[in-house]
Motif scaffolding. Structure first.
Motif, PDB file in Angstrom:
ATOM      1  N   PHE A 154       0.832  -1.196   0.000  1.00  0.00           N
ATOM      2  CA  PHE A 154       0.000   0.000   0.000  1.00  0.00           C
ATOM      3  C   PHE A 154       0.872   1.254   0.000  1.00  0.00           C
ATOM      4  CE2 PHE A 154      -2.841  -3.122   2.054  1.00  0.00           C
ATOM      5  CZ  PHE A 154      -3.927  -3.032   1.196  1.00  0.00           C
ATOM      6  N   GLY A 155       0.297   2.352  -0.462  1.00  0.00           N
ATOM      7  CA  GLY A 155       0.995   3.619  -0.448  1.00  0.00           C
ATOM      8  C   GLY A 155       1.788   3.856  -1.717  1.00  0.00           C
ATOM      9  N   PRO A 156       2.364   5.060  -1.833  1.00  0.00           N
ATOM     10  CA  PRO A 156       3.069   5.431  -3.065  1.00  0.00           C
ATOM     11  C   PRO A 156       4.308   4.582  -3.320  1.00  0.00           C
ATOM     12  CG  PRO A 156       3.476   7.041  -1.325  1.00  0.00           C
ATOM     13  CD  PRO A 156       2.403   6.137  -0.828  1.00  0.00           C
ATOM     14  N   SER A 157       4.535   4.282  -4.581  1.00  0.00           N
ATOM     15  CA  SER A 157       5.739   3.577  -5.012  1.00  0.00           C
ATOM     16  C   SER A 157       6.160   4.188  -6.351  1.00  0.00           C
ATOM     17  CB  SER A 157       5.466   2.086  -5.178  1.00  0.00           C
ATOM     18  OG  SER A 157       6.627   1.401  -5.631  1.00  0.00           O
ATOM     19  N   PRO A 158       7.425   4.633  -6.468  1.00  0.00           N
ATOM     20  CA  PRO A 158       8.500   4.532  -5.479  1.00  0.00           C
ATOM     21  C   PRO A 158       8.263   5.440  -4.267  1.00  0.00           C
ATOM     22  CG  PRO A 158       9.185   5.873  -7.342  1.00  0.00           C
ATOM     23  CD  PRO A 158       7.853   5.285  -7.724  1.00  0.00           C
ATOM     24  N   TYR A 159       8.937   5.074  -3.167  1.00  0.00           N
ATOM     25  CA  TYR A 159       8.742   5.759  -1.884  1.00  0.00           C
ATOM     26  C   TYR A 159      10.064   6.365  -1.432  1.00  0.00           C
ATOM     27  CZ  TYR A 159       7.745   6.371   3.090  1.00  0.00           C
ATOM     28  OH  TYR A 159       7.585   6.892   4.349  1.00  0.00           O
ATOM     29  N   ASP A 160      10.009   7.632  -1.033  1.00  0.00           N
ATOM     30  CA  ASP A 160      11.219   8.360  -0.636  1.00  0.00           C
ATOM     31  C   ASP A 160      11.468   8.165   0.860  1.00  0.00           C
ATOM     32  OD1 ASP A 160      13.332  10.050  -0.236  1.00  0.00           O
ATOM     33  OD2 ASP A 160      12.379  11.821  -1.112  1.00  0.00           O
ATOM     34  N   SER A 161      12.491   7.378   1.186  1.00  0.00           N
ATOM     35  CA  SER A 161      12.840   7.136   2.590  1.00  0.00           C
ATOM     36  C   SER A 161      14.060   7.934   3.030  1.00  0.00           C
ATOM     37  CB  SER A 161      13.086   5.640   2.823  1.00  0.00           C
ATOM     38  OG  SER A 161      14.297   5.213   2.215  1.00  0.00           O
ATOM     39  N   ASN A 162      14.440   8.950   2.252  1.00  0.00           N
ATOM     40  CA  ASN A 162      15.602   9.754   2.640  1.00  0.00           C
ATOM     41  C   ASN A 162      15.367  10.413   3.995  1.00  0.00           C
ATOM     42  OD1 ASN A 162      17.893   9.924   0.669  1.00  0.00           O
ATOM     43  ND2 ASN A 162      16.180  10.224  -0.755  1.00  0.00           N
ATOM     44  N   PRO A 163      16.346  10.325   4.911  1.00  0.00           N
ATOM     45  CA  PRO A 163      16.193  10.861   6.267  1.00  0.00           C
ATOM     46  C   PRO A 163      16.492  12.352   6.345  1.00  0.00           C
ATOM     47  CG  PRO A 163      18.329   9.846   6.052  1.00  0.00           C
ATOM     48  CD  PRO A 163      17.633   9.649   4.731  1.00  0.00           C
ATOM     49  N   ARG A 164      16.269  12.900   7.535  1.00  0.00           N
ATOM     50  CA  ARG A 164      16.487  14.315   7.792  1.00  0.00           C
ATOM     51  C   ARG A 164      17.469  14.526   8.949  1.00  0.00           C
ATOM     52  NH1 ARG A 164      10.551  14.332   6.687  1.00  0.00           N
ATOM     53  NH2 ARG A 164      10.121  15.849   5.038  1.00  0.00           N
ATOM     54  N   ILE A 165      18.069  15.687   8.949  1.00  0.00           N
ATOM     55  CA  ILE A 165      18.867  16.175  10.078  1.00  0.00           C
ATOM     56  C   ILE A 165      18.299  17.520  10.502  1.00  0.00           C
ATOM     57  CG2 ILE A 165      21.121  17.076  10.812  1.00  0.00           C
ATOM     58  CD1 ILE A 165      22.455  15.109   8.929  1.00  0.00           C
ATOM     59  N   LEU A 166      18.102  17.691  11.794  1.00  0.00           N
ATOM     60  CA  LEU A 166      17.734  18.983  12.360  1.00  0.00           C
ATOM     61  C   LEU A 166      19.008  19.644  12.873  1.00  0.00           C
ATOM     62  CD1 LEU A 166      15.664  21.071  13.454  1.00  0.00           C
ATOM     63  CD2 LEU A 166      15.506  19.657  15.516  1.00  0.00           C
ATOM     64  N   ALA A 167      19.311  20.829  12.370  1.00  0.00           N
ATOM     65  CA  ALA A 167      20.515  21.546  12.783  1.00  0.00           C
ATOM     66  C   ALA A 167      20.141  22.934  13.277  1.00  0.00           C
ATOM     67  CB  ALA A 167      21.507  21.652  11.627  1.00  0.00           C
ATOM     68  N   ILE A 168      20.782  23.364  14.360  1.00  0.00           N
ATOM     69  CA  ILE A 168      20.549  24.693  14.923  1.00  0.00           C
ATOM     70  C   ILE A 168      21.879  25.434  14.975  1.00  0.00           C
ATOM     71  CG2 ILE A 168      19.748  26.014  16.896  1.00  0.00           C
ATOM     72  CD1 ILE A 168      18.640  22.462  16.666  1.00  0.00           C
ATOM     73  N   ALA A 169      21.875  26.658  14.465  1.00  0.00           N
ATOM     74  CA  ALA A 169      23.093  27.469  14.437  1.00  0.00           C
ATOM     75  C   ALA A 169      22.807  28.836  15.038  1.00  0.00           C
ATOM     76  CB  ALA A 169      23.602  27.615  13.017  1.00  0.00           C
ATOM     77  N   PHE A 170      23.709  29.286  15.907  1.00  0.00           N
ATOM     78  CA  PHE A 170      23.575  30.599  16.530  1.00  0.00           C
ATOM     79  C   PHE A 170      24.283  31.662  15.686  1.00  0.00           C
ATOM     80  CE2 PHE A 170      23.308  28.531  20.980  1.00  0.00           C
ATOM     81  CZ  PHE A 170      21.950  28.337  20.814  1.00  0.00           C
ATOM     82  N   ALA A 171      23.646  32.817  15.597  1.00  0.00           N
ATOM     83  CA  ALA A 171      24.230  33.925  14.850  1.00  0.00           C
ATOM     84  C   ALA A 171      25.355  34.570  15.647  1.00  0.00           C
ATOM     85  CB  ALA A 171      23.156  34.956  14.530  1.00  0.00           C
TER      86      ALA A 171
END
Length: 239
Positions: free
Chosen positions: A81-98
């Motif tokens: 079930f669901g869309p195919s092809p399926y995008d399983s690319n992961p994410r990174i959350l990054a925080i940077a101070f000015a």
């Protein structure tokens, strides 16, 4: 009596779905400093979201970045079930101070925003959720919706504040609804005061049952220690 069991129920995943066998990922180190947001993007990744706001309360606009891998090996063909092809690319959350000379990396995390691994589940950052900066606090909202296997849908929001060199978890809010019955449930935890609010209601009327508790486990959670946003137990006491 149902409210007595609501807290335990809400700590579980809001859906049940079969995950694909996704390829393993070696997460890169995000650069320690950069002149622009784009300078924090590792090779093979892209800048998906950029949010600005003052997180360390120094009057400068800091950055919260969502980076996503662009590896074609993570685009998976399947016959379920669901869309195919399926995008399983992961994410990174990054925080940077000015800083006057640019930006310095304050944190990077690849566990809080779950990696997509089931085609029947919505994107965790869909439907107006995602990452925001409000009142010098970092908010990460995750959206859950399953096209098969569960009637449950809802949002889970983590709120972090920069304290003593870490992004400390100060708030957790989850609101869910059963699409077949209209039943609604909510869990809100204030880690600063130790107060827990449990709610139960229905889309059929505006009546809502509310129960307050005191958080028994006062563990100090941070962005790094929370782990997977779906698997996290906000009460931390095994209930």
């Amino acid at each position: 009596m149902r409210l007595l069991f609501l807290a335990a129920a809400l700590t579980a995943l809001p859906f049940a779905a079969t995950a694909l066998d996704v390829p393993p990922v070696r997460y890169p180190a995000v650069p320690a400093h950069a002149a622009t947001a784009e300078g924090f993007v590792p090779a093979g990744w892209t800048l998906e979201y950029r949010i600005e706001g003052d997180l360390d309360q120094d009057g400068r606009a800091d950055l919260a970045l969502v980076l996503r891998q662009q590896d074609p090996r993570n685009i998976i063909e399947h016959d379920g079930f669901g869309p195919s092809p399926y995008d399983s690319n992961p994410r990174i959350l990054a925080i940077a101070f000015a800083r006057p000379s640019g930006y310095v990396l304050a944190a990077q995390n690849h566990t809080l925003i779950p990696r997509p691994d089931s085609p029947v589940l919505s994107d965790a950052l869909a439907e107006g959720t995602g990452v925001s900066i409000q009142r010098s606090a970092l908010r990460v909202g995750l959206y859950s919706f399953s096209s098969a296997g569960s009637w449950s849908m809802g949002t889970t929001t983590f709120t972090f504040r920069w304290q003593e060199g870490n992004f400390a978890l100060i708030g957790y809010d989850r609101d869910t609804m059963m699409r077949n019955s209209g039943q609604t449930e909510g869990l809100s935890v204030n880690y600063s005061t130790g107060k827990v609010k449990l709610t139960e209601g229905s889309m059929q009327d505006d009546k809502e049952q509310v129960r307050w508790q005191t958080l028994r486990d006062r563990k100090h959670w941070t962005l790094d220690s929370v782990g997977d946003g779906w698997a996290f137990n906000p009460l931390g006491d095994g209930s």
